[in-house]
Write a protein that holds these residues in place. Structure first.
Motif, mmCIF file in Angstrom:
data_model
loop_
_atom_site.group_PDB
_atom_site.id
_atom_site.type_symbol
_atom_site.label_atom_id
_atom_site.label_comp_id
_atom_site.label_asym_id
_atom_site.label_seq_id
_atom_site.Cartn_x
_atom_site.Cartn_y
_atom_site.Cartn_z
ATOM 1 N N MET A 54 56.091 2.699 -35.391
ATOM 2 C CA MET A 54 55.776 2.458 -33.982
ATOM 3 C C MET A 54 56.987 2.785 -33.101
ATOM 4 N N VAL A 55 58.170 2.381 -33.534
ATOM 5 C CA VAL A 55 59.392 2.674 -32.791
ATOM 6 C C VAL A 55 59.575 4.184 -32.674
ATOM 7 N N LEU A 56 59.381 4.892 -33.784
ATOM 8 C CA LEU A 56 59.546 6.347 -33.782
ATOM 9 C C LEU A 56 58.498 7.033 -32.908
ATOM 10 N N LYS A 57 57.280 6.517 -32.887
ATOM 11 C CA LYS A 57 56.228 7.085 -32.033
ATOM 12 C C LYS A 57 56.583 6.897 -30.559
ATOM 13 N N LYS A 58 57.074 5.716 -30.203
ATOM 14 C CA LYS A 58 57.479 5.474 -28.812
ATOM 15 C C LYS A 58 58.647 6.374 -28.428
ATOM 16 N N ALA A 59 59.592 6.542 -29.350
ATOM 17 C CA ALA A 59 60.719 7.433 -29.093
ATOM 18 C C ALA A 59 60.234 8.875 -28.938
ATOM 19 N N GLN A 60 59.330 9.288 -29.812
ATOM 20 C CA GLN A 60 58.785 10.649 -29.740
ATOM 21 C C GLN A 60 58.081 10.880 -28.402
ATOM 22 N N ASP A 61 57.268 9.936 -27.984
ATOM 23 C CA ASP A 61 56.564 10.054 -26.702
ATOM 24 C C ASP A 61 57.553 10.146 -25.539
ATOM 25 N N PHE A 62 58.597 9.318 -25.581
ATOM 26 C CA PHE A 62 59.598 9.355 -24.524
ATOM 27 C C PHE A 62 60.306 10.706 -24.495
ATOM 28 N N PHE A 63 60.783 11.170 -25.649
ATOM 29 C CA PHE A 63 61.512 12.436 -25.678
ATOM 30 C C PHE A 63 60.619 13.609 -25.277
ATOM 31 N N GLU A 64 59.341 13.515 -25.589
ATOM 32 C CA GLU A 64 58.405 14.546 -25.131
ATOM 33 C C GLU A 64 58.311 14.522 -23.602
ATOM 34 N N SER A 65 58.303 13.339 -23.012
ATOM 35 C CA SER A 65 58.185 13.224 -21.551
ATOM 36 C C SER A 65 59.387 13.821 -20.819
ATOM 37 N N ILE A 66 60.555 13.836 -21.481
ATOM 38 C CA ILE A 66 61.731 14.444 -20.855
ATOM 39 C C ILE A 66 62.018 15.831 -21.446
ATOM 40 N N GLU A 67 61.067 16.327 -22.217
ATOM 41 C CA GLU A 67 61.110 17.681 -22.786
ATOM 42 C C GLU A 67 62.291 17.903 -23.729
ATOM 43 N N CYS A 72 61.997 15.024 -30.451
ATOM 44 C CA CYS A 72 60.592 14.785 -30.830
ATOM 45 C C CYS A 72 60.385 15.155 -32.295
ATOM 46 N N ALA A 73 60.890 16.330 -32.662
ATOM 47 C CA ALA A 73 60.733 16.808 -34.038
ATOM 48 C C ALA A 73 61.436 15.876 -35.023
ATOM 49 N N LYS A 74 62.602 15.373 -34.642
ATOM 50 C CA LYS A 74 63.331 14.442 -35.515
ATOM 51 C C LYS A 74 62.523 13.169 -35.732
ATOM 52 N N CYS A 75 61.949 12.627 -34.648
ATOM 53 C CA CYS A 75 61.127 11.413 -34.744
ATOM 54 C C CYS A 75 59.931 11.655 -35.668
ATOM 55 N N LYS A 76 59.261 12.783 -35.470
ATOM 56 C CA LYS A 76 58.083 13.104 -36.281
ATOM 57 C C LYS A 76 58.476 13.265 -37.746
ATOM 58 N N SER A 77 59.585 13.939 -37.986
ATOM 59 C CA SER A 77 60.056 14.143 -39.355
ATOM 60 C C SER A 77 60.352 12.813 -40.048
ATOM 61 N N LEU A 78 61.022 11.913 -39.357
ATOM 62 C CA LEU A 78 61.313 10.588 -39.928
ATOM 63 C C LEU A 78 60.030 9.796 -40.171
ATOM 64 N N ALA A 79 59.114 9.822 -39.211
ATOM 65 C CA ALA A 79 57.845 9.102 -39.367
ATOM 66 C C ALA A 79 57.052 9.655 -40.542
ATOM 67 N N ASP A 80 57.034 10.980 -40.685
ATOM 68 C CA ASP A 80 56.340 11.599 -41.820
ATOM 69 C C ASP A 80 56.990 11.210 -43.141
ATOM 70 N N PHE A 81 58.325 11.176 -43.176
ATOM 71 C CA PHE A 81 59.041 10.774 -44.384
ATOM 72 C C PHE A 81 58.678 9.339 -44.765
ATOM 73 N N ILE A 82 58.655 8.464 -43.775
ATOM 74 C CA ILE A 82 58.297 7.065 -44.019
ATOM 75 C C ILE A 82 56.881 6.968 -44.581
ATOM 76 N N LYS A 83 55.956 7.674 -43.956
ATOM 77 C CA LYS A 83 54.553 7.641 -44.402
ATOM 78 C C LYS A 83 54.392 8.254 -45.793
ATOM 79 N N ASN A 84 54.983 9.415 -46.012
ATOM 80 C CA ASN A 84 54.816 10.129 -47.279
ATOM 81 C C ASN A 84 55.482 9.437 -48.456
#
Length: 105
Positions: A54-67, A72-84
């Motif tokens: 959830m923290v990584l998703k909020k961070a990803q959304d924020f970083f996307e909002s400021i382009e 964003c990619a780092k957040c997604k990569s970490l979230a995917d690692f956690i899930k996988n």
């Protein structure tokens, strides 16, 4: 008057992302950040492993909002690692919290 919290949010999310990376490396079930400065106040933050996606998703959304798509990619990569790697539960890991001190300049 509207407050611009962008710089605080950048600092907070960068600190949490770095802390989550460290906690993963050290196989910790918790992240504890001491002295995180928000609006001039020092706060302590505790995040259980189950909260990291959830923290990584909020961070990803924020970083996307400021382009900032690199973050964003780092957040997604970490979230995917956690899930996988089934790290999105609090079971089977050290009960110790990783103590991640926030250094402020």
């Amino acid at each position: 008057m509207k407050l611009d919290l962008t710089n605080d949010k950048i600092r907070v999310f960068n600190t949490l992302i770095s802390g989550i990376e460290t906690a993963i490396d050290q196989k910790s079930a918790r992240l504890f950040v001491k002295g995180l400065v928000v609006l001039g106040d020092k706060l302590d933050v505790l995040a259980e492993r189950s909260e990291w996606p959830m923290v990584l998703k909020k961070a990803q959304d924020f970083f996307e909002s400021i382009e900032d798509y690199e973050k964003c990619a780092k957040c997604k990569s970490l979230a995917d690692f956690i899930k996988n790697n089934n790290l999105d539960t609090d079971a089977n890991e050290s009960e110790e919290a990783i103590d991640f001190n926030q250094e402020n300049d």
